[in-house]
Design a protein around this motif. Structure first.
Motif, PDB file in Angstrom:
ATOM      1  N   ALA A   1       0.848  -1.185   0.000  1.00  0.00           N
ATOM      2  CA  ALA A   1       0.000   0.000   0.000  1.00  0.00           C
ATOM      3  C   ALA A   1       0.887   1.239   0.000  1.00  0.00           C
ATOM      4  O   ALA A   1       2.111   1.141   0.090  1.00  0.00           O
ATOM      5  N   TYR A   2       0.234   2.390  -0.115  1.00  0.00           N
ATOM      6  CA  TYR A   2       0.882   3.677   0.095  1.00  0.00           C
ATOM      7  C   TYR A   2       0.150   4.359   1.230  1.00  0.00           C
ATOM      8  O   TYR A   2      -1.090   4.416   1.212  1.00  0.00           O
ATOM      9  N   ALA A   3       0.891   4.862   2.185  1.00  0.00           N
ATOM     10  CA  ALA A   3       0.242   5.427   3.366  1.00  0.00           C
ATOM     11  C   ALA A   3       0.871   6.755   3.764  1.00  0.00           C
ATOM     12  O   ALA A   3       2.047   7.014   3.501  1.00  0.00           O
ATOM     13  N   ALA A   4       0.042   7.567   4.409  1.00  0.00           N
ATOM     14  CA  ALA A   4       0.540   8.745   5.126  1.00  0.00           C
ATOM     15  C   ALA A   4       0.728   8.329   6.575  1.00  0.00           C
ATOM     16  O   ALA A   4      -0.163   7.724   7.173  1.00  0.00           O
ATOM     17  N   GLN A   5       1.893   8.620   7.134  1.00  0.00           N
ATOM     18  CA  GLN A   5       2.149   8.257   8.534  1.00  0.00           C
ATOM     19  C   GLN A   5       1.736   9.358   9.501  1.00  0.00           C
ATOM     20  O   GLN A   5       1.583   9.139  10.696  1.00  0.00           O
ATOM     21  N   ASP A   6       1.570  10.567   8.970  1.00  0.00           N
ATOM     22  CA  ASP A   6       1.073  11.687   9.777  1.00  0.00           C
ATOM     23  C   ASP A   6       0.621  12.757   8.805  1.00  0.00           C
ATOM     24  O   ASP A   6       0.673  12.570   7.587  1.00  0.00           O
ATOM     25  N   ALA A   7       0.193  13.895   9.338  1.00  0.00           N
ATOM     26  CA  ALA A   7      -0.448  14.913   8.497  1.00  0.00           C
ATOM     27  C   ALA A   7       0.530  15.674   7.617  1.00  0.00           C
ATOM     28  O   ALA A   7       0.110  16.360   6.690  1.00  0.00           O
ATOM     29  N   THR A   8       1.813  15.560   7.883  1.00  0.00           N
ATOM     30  CA  THR A   8       2.747  16.451   7.191  1.00  0.00           C
ATOM     31  C   THR A   8       3.760  15.745   6.291  1.00  0.00           C
ATOM     32  O   THR A   8       4.427  16.406   5.512  1.00  0.00           O
ATOM     33  N   THR A   9       3.880  14.425   6.399  1.00  0.00           N
ATOM     34  CA  THR A   9       4.865  13.757   5.552  1.00  0.00           C
ATOM     35  C   THR A   9       4.197  13.180   4.305  1.00  0.00           C
ATOM     36  O   THR A   9       3.020  12.802   4.345  1.00  0.00           O
ATOM     37  N   PRO A  10       4.934  13.119   3.185  1.00  0.00           N
ATOM     38  CA  PRO A  10       4.361  12.590   1.945  1.00  0.00           C
ATOM     39  C   PRO A  10       3.961  11.119   2.102  1.00  0.00           C
ATOM     40  O   PRO A  10       4.449  10.416   2.995  1.00  0.00           O
TER      41      PRO A  10
ATOM     42  N   SER B   1      -7.453   2.960  -8.809  1.00  0.00           N
ATOM     43  CA  SER B   1      -7.932   3.708  -7.646  1.00  0.00           C
ATOM     44  C   SER B   1      -7.950   5.191  -7.988  1.00  0.00           C
ATOM     45  O   SER B   1      -6.907   5.774  -8.307  1.00  0.00           O
ATOM     46  N   GLY B   2      -9.127   5.800  -7.963  1.00  0.00           N
ATOM     47  CA  GLY B   2      -9.244   7.224  -8.240  1.00  0.00           C
ATOM     48  C   GLY B   2      -8.682   8.039  -7.089  1.00  0.00           C
ATOM     49  O   GLY B   2      -8.597   7.571  -5.947  1.00  0.00           O
ATOM     50  N   VAL B   3      -8.276   9.254  -7.402  1.00  0.00           N
ATOM     51  CA  VAL B   3      -7.714  10.146  -6.386  1.00  0.00           C
ATOM     52  C   VAL B   3      -8.688  11.311  -6.186  1.00  0.00           C
ATOM     53  O   VAL B   3      -8.851  12.161  -7.053  1.00  0.00           O
ATOM     54  N   CYS B   4      -9.366  11.291  -5.046  1.00  0.00           N
ATOM     55  CA  CYS B   4     -10.391  12.283  -4.715  1.00  0.00           C
ATOM     56  C   CYS B   4      -9.747  13.414  -3.918  1.00  0.00           C
ATOM     57  O   CYS B   4      -8.807  13.186  -3.148  1.00  0.00           O
TER      58      CYS B   4
ATOM     59  N   GLY C   1      -8.030   6.529  -0.563  1.00  0.00           N
ATOM     60  CA  GLY C   1      -8.569   5.919  -1.782  1.00  0.00           C
ATOM     61  C   GLY C   1      -9.948   5.328  -1.584  1.00  0.00           C
ATOM     62  O   GLY C   1     -10.101   4.322  -0.883  1.00  0.00           O
ATOM     63  N   HIS C   2     -10.968   5.986  -2.201  1.00  0.00           N
ATOM     64  CA  HIS C   2     -12.316   5.438  -2.101  1.00  0.00           C
ATOM     65  C   HIS C   2     -13.043   5.460  -3.441  1.00  0.00           C
ATOM     66  O   HIS C   2     -14.243   5.653  -3.504  1.00  0.00           O
TER      67      HIS C   2
ATOM     68  N   THR D   1      -9.516   1.185   9.032  1.00  0.00           N
ATOM     69  CA  THR D   1      -9.829   0.794   7.654  1.00  0.00           C
ATOM     70  C   THR D   1      -8.797   1.435   6.730  1.00  0.00           C
ATOM     71  O   THR D   1      -8.315   2.541   6.991  1.00  0.00           O
ATOM     72  N   PHE D   2      -8.458   0.702   5.672  1.00  0.00           N
ATOM     73  CA  PHE D   2      -7.450   1.165   4.714  1.00  0.00           C
ATOM     74  C   PHE D   2      -8.054   1.153   3.319  1.00  0.00           C
ATOM     75  O   PHE D   2      -8.697   0.181   2.922  1.00  0.00           O
ATOM     76  N   GLY D   3      -7.794   2.236   2.560  1.00  0.00           N
ATOM     77  CA  GLY D   3      -8.469   2.420   1.281  1.00  0.00           C
ATOM     78  C   GLY D   3      -7.758   1.840   0.075  1.00  0.00           C
ATOM     79  O   GLY D   3      -6.996   0.879   0.164  1.00  0.00           O
ATOM     80  N   GLY D   4      -8.016   2.483  -1.051  1.00  0.00           N
ATOM     81  CA  GLY D   4      -7.703   1.896  -2.349  1.00  0.00           C
ATOM     82  C   GLY D   4      -6.286   2.036  -2.838  1.00  0.00           C
ATOM     83  O   GLY D   4      -5.934   1.440  -3.855  1.00  0.00           O
ATOM     84  N   TYR D   5      -5.451   2.803  -2.144  1.00  0.00           N
ATOM     85  CA  TYR D   5      -4.050   2.887  -2.580  1.00  0.00           C
ATOM     86  C   TYR D   5      -3.329   1.638  -2.072  1.00  0.00           C
ATOM     87  O   TYR D   5      -2.354   1.709  -1.322  1.00  0.00           O
ATOM     88  N   SER D   6      -3.819   0.486  -2.483  1.00  0.00           N
ATOM     89  CA  SER D   6      -3.282  -0.782  -2.000  1.00  0.00           C
ATOM     90  C   SER D   6      -3.595  -1.849  -3.045  1.00  0.00           C
ATOM     91  O   SER D   6      -4.412  -1.625  -3.935  1.00  0.00           O
ATOM     92  N   SER D   7      -2.950  -2.976  -2.926  1.00  0.00           N
ATOM     93  CA  SER D   7      -3.110  -3.971  -3.992  1.00  0.00           C
ATOM     94  C   SER D   7      -4.374  -4.794  -3.839  1.00  0.00           C
ATOM     95  O   SER D   7      -4.838  -5.376  -4.822  1.00  0.00           O
ATOM     96  N   SER D   8      -4.975  -4.850  -2.660  1.00  0.00           N
ATOM     97  CA  SER D   8      -6.245  -5.577  -2.526  1.00  0.00           C
ATOM     98  C   SER D   8      -7.020  -5.056  -1.328  1.00  0.00           C
ATOM     99  O   SER D   8      -6.475  -4.345  -0.468  1.00  0.00           O
ATOM    100  N   ILE D   9      -8.313  -5.412  -1.300  1.00  0.00           N
ATOM    101  CA  ILE D   9      -9.185  -4.975  -0.207  1.00  0.00           C
ATOM    102  C   ILE D   9     -10.206  -6.070   0.063  1.00  0.00           C
ATOM    103  O   ILE D   9     -10.542  -6.860  -0.840  1.00  0.00           O
TER     104      ILE D   9
END
Ligand SMILES: [Zn+2]
Ligand SMILES: [Zn+2]
Length: 353
Positions: A6-15, A38-41, A62-63, A127-135
């Motif tokens: 997946a791709y995740a944000a670890q906090d509000a300020t890091t990429p 996965s669309g980017v909203c 990702g939703h 819960t983890f969204g769509g920036y991942s390989s499966s759900i």
């Protein structure tokens, strides 16, 4: 539990950066989906950066998810491996309150569960969204995706599309109605396409003359430059319905004046509706309302409607690794009109379960 990339944000300020998450083992009513697109909203950015209040981290946004079913639980009736499937903003609700009983899970009175930045009802796990390989999602919250549409351009229908479709349908927009869409972005471009396909006469309100030609290409019949006082005056009392997609607080008064007797202005963002003066409402029995995405039944109806009319989003396909640059471009409104991540760029399952 399967571990997936997946791709995740670890906090509000890091990429956002690569991260591994665990998906739950299949329950009897669960559907496991390999995510293709996965669309980017815009709300992904707001939530990843805690702009709507403190986010839950690590956060995998990702939703707007389109994928293919890879496994189903023993009680699943509507899906089998190999089927296309979609997941939008919601993955669970109480299924018991009056709203849920009506298929309006987005208005669940006990609080719906969102695809990311939320907690599972029973386990309390993030819960983890769509920036991942499966759900893995319970069957009631999985949508059937028509095989006939361009899959990568279907993904944005799951949030942007239904956010526009639900109010248009609720207020029974169709032939003979004059509809205006405010703003031409990810939401607005879907609003134009859907309102036109429903048979309405569609006008775009925009501050930018450069968007006029694109609006007409997307199906608008007219464009009004909202910063032009003469054009706004000429449009007074002409619309049945206005759908504002502007994501920030803005003065609604100029738009309210363009509603005819009994007209409706609907906002879809949690904005401060400035300029809603009583005089503007009572003089023409006008209303201002809000609308939030759509329930599962209506989202399926929207997907089927889009298949029937050949409607998808206008998108720019990116790799997962491009997500932070894409966020910066979205903040500058530099996208026509939705980024969609090709999830093949992320790589598949990190490890066997
Ligand atoms: Zn969204
Ligand atoms: Zn409920």
């Amino acid at each position: 539990m399967p571990t997936v990339n997946a791709y995740a944000a670890q906090d509000a300020t890091t990429p956002l950066a690569p991260f591994q998450i665990e998906r739950r083992d299949l329950r009897p009513n669960d559907v496991q989906i390999e995510i293709l697109f996965s669309g980017v909203c815009h709300s992904d950015i707001h939530q990843a950066r805690s702009e709507w209040g403190p986010g839950l981290y690590p956060m995998v946004p990702g939703h707007e998810i389109v994928g293919r079913v890879t496994a189903v639980g023993g009680q699943v009736q509507g899906f089998k491996p190999g089927d296309l499937a979609g997941v939008g903003v919601l993955i669970d609700s109480c299924q018991d309150c009056p709203s849920c009983a009506e298929g309006l899970e987005q208005y669940c009175e006990n609080g719906h569960t969102t695809t990311y930045n939320s907690r599972e009802r029973d386990s309390g796990n993030l819960t983890f969204g769509g920036y991942s390989s499966s759900i893995v999602v319970r069957e009631e919250f999985v949508l059937r995706v028509p095989e006939s549409l361009d899959l990568k351009a279907v993904a944005p229908l799951l949030c942007a599309g239904i956010t526009m479709y639900s109010p248009l349908r609720h207020w029974k927009i169709g032939p003979g109605h004059r509809v205006a869409i405010v703003g031409l972005g990810g939401l607005g471009h879907m609003g134009i396409k859907l309102a036109a396909a429903l048979g309405a006469e569609v006008t775009l309100f925009t501050t930018s003359q450069s968007k006029a030609a694109d609006a007409m290409r997307l199906g608008a019949h007219h464009v009004i430059i909202s910063s032009d006082p003469a054009a706004m005056k000429a449009a007074r009392t002409s619309f049945d319905f206005i759908l504002s997609t502007v994501p920030t607080s803005h003065d609604l008064a100029p738009y309210l004046r363009t509603l005819k007797l009994g007209g409706q202005l609907v906002i879809v963002g949690a904005i401060d509706p400035v300029g809603v003066h009583g005089g503007l409402l009572i003089s023409h029995r006008r209303s201002v309302s809000g609308s939030n995405i759509g329930g599962l039944t209506e989202t399926q109806e929207m997907l089927d409607f889009c298949a029937e009319h050949g409607i998808v989003a206008d998108i720019e396909l990116i790799d997962m690794q491009d997500i932070n640059a894409a966020y910066e471009r979205m903040v500058r409104n530099d996208v026509k009109y939705r980024f969609v991540i090709d999830m093949a760029s992320l790589g598949g399952e990190a490890a066997a379960d």
